[in-house]
Design an enzyme around this catalytic site. Structure first.
Site, PDB file in Angstrom:
ATOM      1  N   ASP A  37       0.863  -1.299  -0.077  1.00  0.00           N
ATOM      2  CA  ASP A  37      -0.130   0.038   0.018  1.00  0.00           C
ATOM      3  C   ASP A  37       0.943   1.169  -0.126  1.00  0.00           C
ATOM      4  O   ASP A  37       2.072   1.261   0.716  1.00  0.00           O
ATOM      5  CB  ASP A  37      -1.035   0.041   1.181  1.00  0.00           C
ATOM      6  CG  ASP A  37      -2.188   0.917   1.049  1.00  0.00           C
ATOM      7  OD1 ASP A  37      -3.161   0.442   0.996  1.00  0.00           O
ATOM      8  OD2 ASP A  37      -1.886   2.289   0.903  1.00  0.00           O
ATOM      9  N   VAL A  76       1.724   2.270  -6.273  1.00  0.00           N
ATOM     10  CA  VAL A  76       1.806   1.357  -7.774  1.00  0.00           C
ATOM     11  C   VAL A  76       1.966   1.904  -8.822  1.00  0.00           C
ATOM     12  O   VAL A  76       2.246   1.497  -9.698  1.00  0.00           O
ATOM     13  CB  VAL A  76       0.167   0.635  -7.597  1.00  0.00           C
ATOM     14  CG1 VAL A  76      -0.031  -0.138  -6.678  1.00  0.00           C
ATOM     15  CG2 VAL A  76      -0.943   1.979  -7.749  1.00  0.00           C
ATOM     16  N   SER A 155     -14.700  -1.570 -11.845  1.00  0.00           N
ATOM     17  CA  SER A 155     -15.983  -0.660 -11.072  1.00  0.00           C
ATOM     18  C   SER A 155     -17.233  -0.735 -11.843  1.00  0.00           C
ATOM     19  O   SER A 155     -17.004  -1.106 -13.209  1.00  0.00           O
ATOM     20  CB  SER A 155     -15.549   0.824 -10.707  1.00  0.00           C
ATOM     21  OG  SER A 155     -16.623   1.490 -10.637  1.00  0.00           O
ATOM     22  N   TYR A 173     -11.633   8.724 -13.576  1.00  0.00           N
ATOM     23  CA  TYR A 173     -12.260   7.574 -13.057  1.00  0.00           C
ATOM     24  C   TYR A 173     -12.883   6.537 -13.977  1.00  0.00           C
ATOM     25  O   TYR A 173     -12.133   5.364 -14.068  1.00  0.00           O
ATOM     26  CB  TYR A 173     -12.847   7.774 -11.681  1.00  0.00           C
ATOM     27  CG  TYR A 173     -13.296   6.561 -10.846  1.00  0.00           C
ATOM     28  CD1 TYR A 173     -12.355   6.390  -9.866  1.00  0.00           C
ATOM     29  CD2 TYR A 173     -14.443   6.069 -11.090  1.00  0.00           C
ATOM     30  CE1 TYR A 173     -12.680   5.390  -8.937  1.00  0.00           C
ATOM     31  CE2 TYR A 173     -14.717   4.865 -10.237  1.00  0.00           C
ATOM     32  CZ  TYR A 173     -13.618   4.539  -9.173  1.00  0.00           C
ATOM     33  OH  TYR A 173     -14.028   3.306  -8.271  1.00  0.00           O
ATOM     34  N   LYS A 177     -11.170   2.976 -15.206  1.00  0.00           N
ATOM     35  CA  LYS A 177     -11.839   1.682 -14.794  1.00  0.00           C
ATOM     36  C   LYS A 177     -12.329   1.030 -16.034  1.00  0.00           C
ATOM     37  O   LYS A 177     -12.291  -0.114 -16.117  1.00  0.00           O
ATOM     38  CB  LYS A 177     -13.052   1.983 -13.954  1.00  0.00           C
ATOM     39  CG  LYS A 177     -12.535   2.552 -12.543  1.00  0.00           C
ATOM     40  CD  LYS A 177     -11.747   1.567 -11.841  1.00  0.00           C
ATOM     41  CE  LYS A 177     -11.474   1.845 -10.335  1.00  0.00           C
ATOM     42  NZ  LYS A 177     -10.555   0.777  -9.625  1.00  0.00           N
ATOM     43  N   VAL A 206     -18.913   0.656  -2.626  1.00  0.00           N
ATOM     44  CA  VAL A 206     -18.541  -0.236  -1.314  1.00  0.00           C
ATOM     45  C   VAL A 206     -18.369   0.561   0.139  1.00  0.00           C
ATOM     46  O   VAL A 206     -17.671   1.751  -0.256  1.00  0.00           O
ATOM     47  CB  VAL A 206     -17.316  -1.240  -1.638  1.00  0.00           C
ATOM     48  CG1 VAL A 206     -17.047  -2.124  -0.691  1.00  0.00           C
ATOM     49  CG2 VAL A 206     -17.509  -1.706  -2.986  1.00  0.00           C
ATOM     50  N   THR A 208     -16.465   1.558   2.371  1.00  0.00           N
ATOM     51  CA  THR A 208     -14.927   1.641   2.623  1.00  0.00           C
ATOM     52  C   THR A 208     -14.730   3.279   2.833  1.00  0.00           C
ATOM     53  O   THR A 208     -15.479   4.141   2.438  1.00  0.00           O
ATOM     54  CB  THR A 208     -14.011   1.164   1.474  1.00  0.00           C
ATOM     55  OG1 THR A 208     -14.179   1.895   0.345  1.00  0.00           O
ATOM     56  CG2 THR A 208     -14.453  -0.482   1.251  1.00  0.00           C
TER      57      THR A 208
END
Length: 273
Positions: A37, A76, A155, A173, A177, A206, A208
């Site tokens: 991460d 990443v 997504s 975004y 995706k 989700v 989160t």
């Protein structure tokens, strides 16, 4: 006996949210975990991102399941850092069998003072970061000759694209995706000859910290038209991380041994026409 006994899973974005949930679920079925991460803030992201303490908590929860875990902070977007994390993780836990390219950001609703920086950070993390993740792990999987399974986190926005408002964050975004689907299909065709399966998962919202935060919720409250386009068909506002983890567990297990190249929605009917 677990479904993944003796397996090693490499998971990005593992400090919290879906990544932590995936790590726990796979560990419950016997897998050891290489957890990566960034555990730091990206300036264009307005909500608080994961921290080193979050990554340490993931390790604590995996160890409580009597499984092994190797953790390392890595962005990443940095291929060399991912390569180093893979090398160190494999040295400690053994060869990688499973790859979950899960790391991602969603800066929708933020102030966006620099649209170019926002675009580059989203594409870099959500798309280039997925390519980096697979390319850091796949060569050794091929050389080993034991097959494997890779799941890329996309997504509902990678299948539908609703909810755009013209900002760099929303367009990047959706583009990133959708791009993940292209990567998945390309990797599928490349890696099938080595018995490495590749699929993508497509969650709706989700529960989160990436979604359930003041920035995202404020954005939806300010723009009811966007919020209405983000409704699920089933009467739930969001799904839980474990719902995605259970789908991924199936995809990487022998129960899905001939499933490759699919876009699997876990979306409470969001994409139903």
């Amino acid at each position: 006996m677990g479904k993944l006994d003796g397996k090693v899973a490499f998971i990005t974005g593992a400090a919290r949210g879906q990544g932590r949930s995936h790590a726990i679920r796979l560990a419950q079925e016997g897998a050891d975990i290489i957890a990566v991460d960034i555990a730091a803030q990206i300036p264009t992201v307005a909500y608080p991102m994961a921290t080193p303490d979050d990554l340490a908590e993931t390790a604590k929860q995996i160890e409580a399941l009597d499984r092994r875990i190797f953790t390392q902070q890595a962005d990443v977007r940095d291929f060399a850092a991912l390569e180093a994390a893979v090398k160190a993780g494999v040295a400690e836990l053994g060869p990688i069998d499973i790859v979950l390219a899960n790391a991602g950001i969603a800066p929708q609703g933020g102030p966006e003072p620099d649209q170019i920086a926002t675009w580059n950070d989203v594409i870099g993390t959500n798309l280039t970061g997925v390519w980096n993740t697979v390319m850091a792990a796949a060569p050794a999987m091929i050389e080993r000759g034991q097959g494997g399974a890779i799941v890329l986190t996309s997504s509902t926005q990678g299948l539908k694209g609703t909810g755009g408002d013209g900002t760099a964050a929303t367009t990047a975004y959706a583009a990133s995706k959708h791009g993940v689907v292209g990567l998945m299909r390309s990797f599928t065709n490349w890696l099938a000859q080595y018995s490495i399966r590749v699929n993508s998962v497509h969650p709706t919202g989700v529960n989160t910290p990436m979604v359930n935060n003041e920035v995202i919720q404020g954005w939806l409250e300010r723009d009811p038209a966007v919020a209405s386009m983000m409704q699920n068909l089933l009467p739930v506002p969001m799904v839980e991380p474990v719902d995605i983890s259970n789908a991924i567990l199936w995809l990487v297990s022998d129960e899905a041994r001939y499933v490759t190249g699919v876009t699997l929605p876990v979306d409470a009917g969001f994409n139903a026409s």
